[in-house]
Design a protein around this motif. Structure first.
Motif, PDB file in Angstrom:
ATOM      1  N   TYR A  59       0.751  -1.331  -0.150  1.00 40.55           N
ATOM      2  CA  TYR A  59       0.423  -0.094  -0.201  1.00 40.55           C
ATOM      3  C   TYR A  59       0.912   1.527   0.362  1.00 40.55           C
ATOM      4  N   ARG A  60       0.409   2.517  -0.292  1.00 37.83           N
ATOM      5  CA  ARG A  60       0.846   3.601  -0.328  1.00 37.83           C
ATOM      6  C   ARG A  60       1.107   3.933   1.624  1.00 37.83           C
ATOM      7  N   VAL A  61       1.723   3.896   2.049  1.00 35.86           N
ATOM      8  CA  VAL A  61       1.804   4.371   3.357  1.00 35.86           C
ATOM      9  C   VAL A  61       1.879   5.821   3.524  1.00 35.86           C
ATOM     10  N   LEU A  62       1.488   6.605   4.321  1.00 38.11           N
ATOM     11  CA  LEU A  62       1.782   8.388   4.746  1.00 38.11           C
ATOM     12  C   LEU A  62       1.815   8.238   6.133  1.00 38.11           C
ATOM     13  N   LEU A  63       2.436   9.366   6.655  1.00 36.06           N
ATOM     14  CA  LEU A  63       2.584   9.650   7.622  1.00 36.06           C
ATOM     15  C   LEU A  63       1.822  11.819   8.171  1.00 36.06           C
ATOM     16  N   ILE A  64       0.783  11.122   8.692  1.00 36.71           N
ATOM     17  CA  ILE A  64       0.282  12.820   8.967  1.00 36.71           C
ATOM     18  C   ILE A  64       0.055  13.205  10.346  1.00 36.71           C
ATOM     19  N   THR A  65       0.991  13.650  10.394  1.00 36.29           N
ATOM     20  CA  THR A  65       0.712  13.931  11.828  1.00 36.29           C
ATOM     21  C   THR A  65       0.837  15.757  12.327  1.00 36.29           C
ATOM     22  N   LYS A  66       0.598  16.208  13.509  1.00 35.12           N
ATOM     23  CA  LYS A  66       0.039  18.032  13.714  1.00 35.12           C
ATOM     24  C   LYS A  66       1.428  18.199  13.958  1.00 35.12           C
ATOM     25  N   GLY A  67       1.605  19.539  14.595  1.00 29.91           N
ATOM     26  CA  GLY A  67       2.719  20.348  15.259  1.00 29.91           C
ATOM     27  C   GLY A  67       3.363  21.095  14.812  1.00 29.91           C
ATOM     28  N   ASP A  68       4.644  21.083  15.393  1.00 30.10           N
ATOM     29  CA  ASP A  68       5.758  22.378  14.657  1.00 30.10           C
ATOM     30  C   ASP A  68       6.295  21.738  14.333  1.00 30.10           C
ATOM     31  N   LEU A  69       6.758  22.039  13.328  1.00 31.98           N
ATOM     32  CA  LEU A  69       6.585  21.386  12.168  1.00 31.98           C
ATOM     33  C   LEU A  69       8.480  20.813  12.266  1.00 31.98           C
ATOM     34  N   LEU A  70       9.879  21.824  12.219  1.00 29.02           N
ATOM     35  CA  LEU A  70      10.874  21.621  13.220  1.00 29.02           C
ATOM     36  C   LEU A  70      10.797  20.244  13.867  1.00 29.02           C
ATOM     37  N   ASP A  71      10.071  20.571  14.841  1.00 29.38           N
ATOM     38  CA  ASP A  71      10.250  19.049  15.516  1.00 29.38           C
ATOM     39  C   ASP A  71       9.526  17.892  15.366  1.00 29.38           C
ATOM     40  N   GLN A  72       8.634  18.063  14.656  1.00 26.60           N
ATOM     41  CA  GLN A  72       8.069  17.014  13.799  1.00 26.60           C
ATOM     42  C   GLN A  72       8.918  16.656  13.016  1.00 26.60           C
ATOM     43  N   GLU A  73       9.957  16.857  12.171  1.00 27.58           N
ATOM     44  CA  GLU A  73      10.376  16.164  11.503  1.00 27.58           C
ATOM     45  C   GLU A  73      11.981  16.123  11.575  1.00 27.58           C
ATOM     46  N   ARG A  74      12.132  16.128  12.831  1.00 25.90           N
ATOM     47  CA  ARG A  74      13.247  15.834  13.886  1.00 25.90           C
ATOM     48  C   ARG A  74      13.136  14.295  14.691  1.00 25.90           C
ATOM     49  N   LYS A  75      12.315  14.638  15.002  1.00 17.80           N
ATOM     50  CA  LYS A  75      10.912  13.366  15.514  1.00 17.80           C
ATOM     51  C   LYS A  75      11.443  11.959  14.892  1.00 17.80           C
ATOM     52  N   LEU A  76      11.089  12.875  12.905  1.00 15.64           N
ATOM     53  CA  LEU A  76      10.703  11.619  11.530  1.00 15.64           C
ATOM     54  C   LEU A  76      11.931  10.980  11.642  1.00 15.64           C
TER      55      LEU A  76
END
Length: 235
Positions: free
Chosen positions: A115-132
Motif C-alpha cells: 500500500y501507499r503509506v503516509l505519515l500524517i501528523t500535526k504540530g511544530d514543523l521542526l520538532d516533527q521533522e526531527r522526530k521523524l
C-alpha cells in the motif's frame, strides 16, 4: 478498494504524551508553594485551550502555556529562576530521543509492501521533522504531511494528493478526535489504536455506529485488520 494508509505519529508510532506528563509534573513541583496540583492542572489546561489557536500544537505552545500559568497563579510574582526552569524543561522535551512504540516499525514495513503509506501528523514543523528523522522510519513513507489541524478537508486533500482519494484510504491513530473522526467524515476508514495516555484536548467518544470505524488493541493487529477488509471486499 483500499490503496492508501495514513499513520499518525505521536503516541501511535512513538511515545509523546508521556514526556508532556513528566514535564507537567516538573511544572507542578516548581509551583507547589503557590497552588495545589489539581488547581495547577486546571489552570494549565485552560491556558492550553486559550492558546491553541495562537501557538498551535506542540512543545513550544505547551511551554508558553506553562509560563503564562505560572505568572497567573503567582499574580506576577513568579521568580525568574522558575521561568528559566520551565524554558529548560521545554528545551529538554525538544531534545528528547525518540522511543518507538512496540511493533511500529514492523507494521509500517509490512503494509508498505502493498500500500501507499503516509505519515500524517500535526504540530511544530521542526520538532516533527526531527522526530521523524530520529525514528528511522522516514524511508518507509510514500509521503509526509505535517499540518496545523487534522480536519475533514485536510484528509480529503491529503488522500487526493498522495493516493486515490479518501474513499480508498485509511487513517490510523491514537486520537479519536484528530485521527479517526475527521477521516471518517472525509470518507476514509478510521482505525483507533488506544494509547495509555491521552491529552484532555484530544478526548472524544468513539463513533461505534460508523461502518468504517474499527478499533484494535495494538498496532501489530493492523495488518490482519487490513487483510480482513480486503477479503471482505473480494468475497
Amino acid at each position: 478498494m483500499l490503496t492508501t494508509i495514513g499513520f499518525d505519529a505521536d503516541d501511535t508510532l512513538w511515545q509523546n504524551e508521556s514526556f508532556f506528563r513528566l514535564t507537567q509534573d516538573r511544572f507542578t513541583r516548581l509551583l507547589a508553594d503557590h497552588a495545589k496540583a489539581d488547581h495547577l492542572a486546571e489552570r494549565l489546561e485552560a491556558a492550553e485551550r486559550r492558546n491553541i489557536g495562537h501557538y498551535g500544537f506542540g512543545v513550544k505552545g505547551f511551554t508558553l502555556s506553562m509560563i503564562e500559568t505560572a505568572i497567573e497563579v503567582t499574580e506576577g510574582r513568579v521568580p525568574a529562576s522558575v521561568i528559566a526552569e520551565l524554558i529548560a524543561a521545554g528545551r529538554d522535551m525538544l531534545e528528547h530521543p525518540i522511543d518507538l512504540l512496540p511493533q511500529a516499525r514492523a507494521t509500517v514495513t509490512t503494509l508498505a509492501a502493498d500500500y501507499r503509506v503516509l505519515l500524517i501528523t500535526k504540530g511544530d514543523l521542526l520538532d516533527q521533522e526531527r522526530k521523524l528523522a530520529q525514528s528511522g522510519l522516514g524511508d518507509l513513507f510514500d509521503g509526509v504531511e505535517i499540518v496545523s489541524h487534522k480536519t475533514e478537508a485536510a484528509y480529503r486533500a491529503i488522500f487526493a494528493r498522495h493516493g486515490t482519494g479518501a474513499d480508498q484510504a485509511m487513517m490510523v491513530g491514537n486520537s479519536l478526535k484528530s485521527d479517526v473522526i475527521p477521516a471518517l467524515q472525509a470518507g476514509a476508514w478510521g482505525v483507533h489504536v488506544p494509547h495509555g495516555l491521552t491529552w484532555a484536548l484530544e478526548a472524544a467518544d468513539p463513533p461505534t455506529d460508523h461502518h468504517r470505524f474499527h478499533a484494535i488493541t495494538s498496532l501489530g493487529d493492523l495488518p490482519d485488520l487490513v487483510a480482513s477488509l480486503q477479503v471482505g471486499r473480494n468475497s
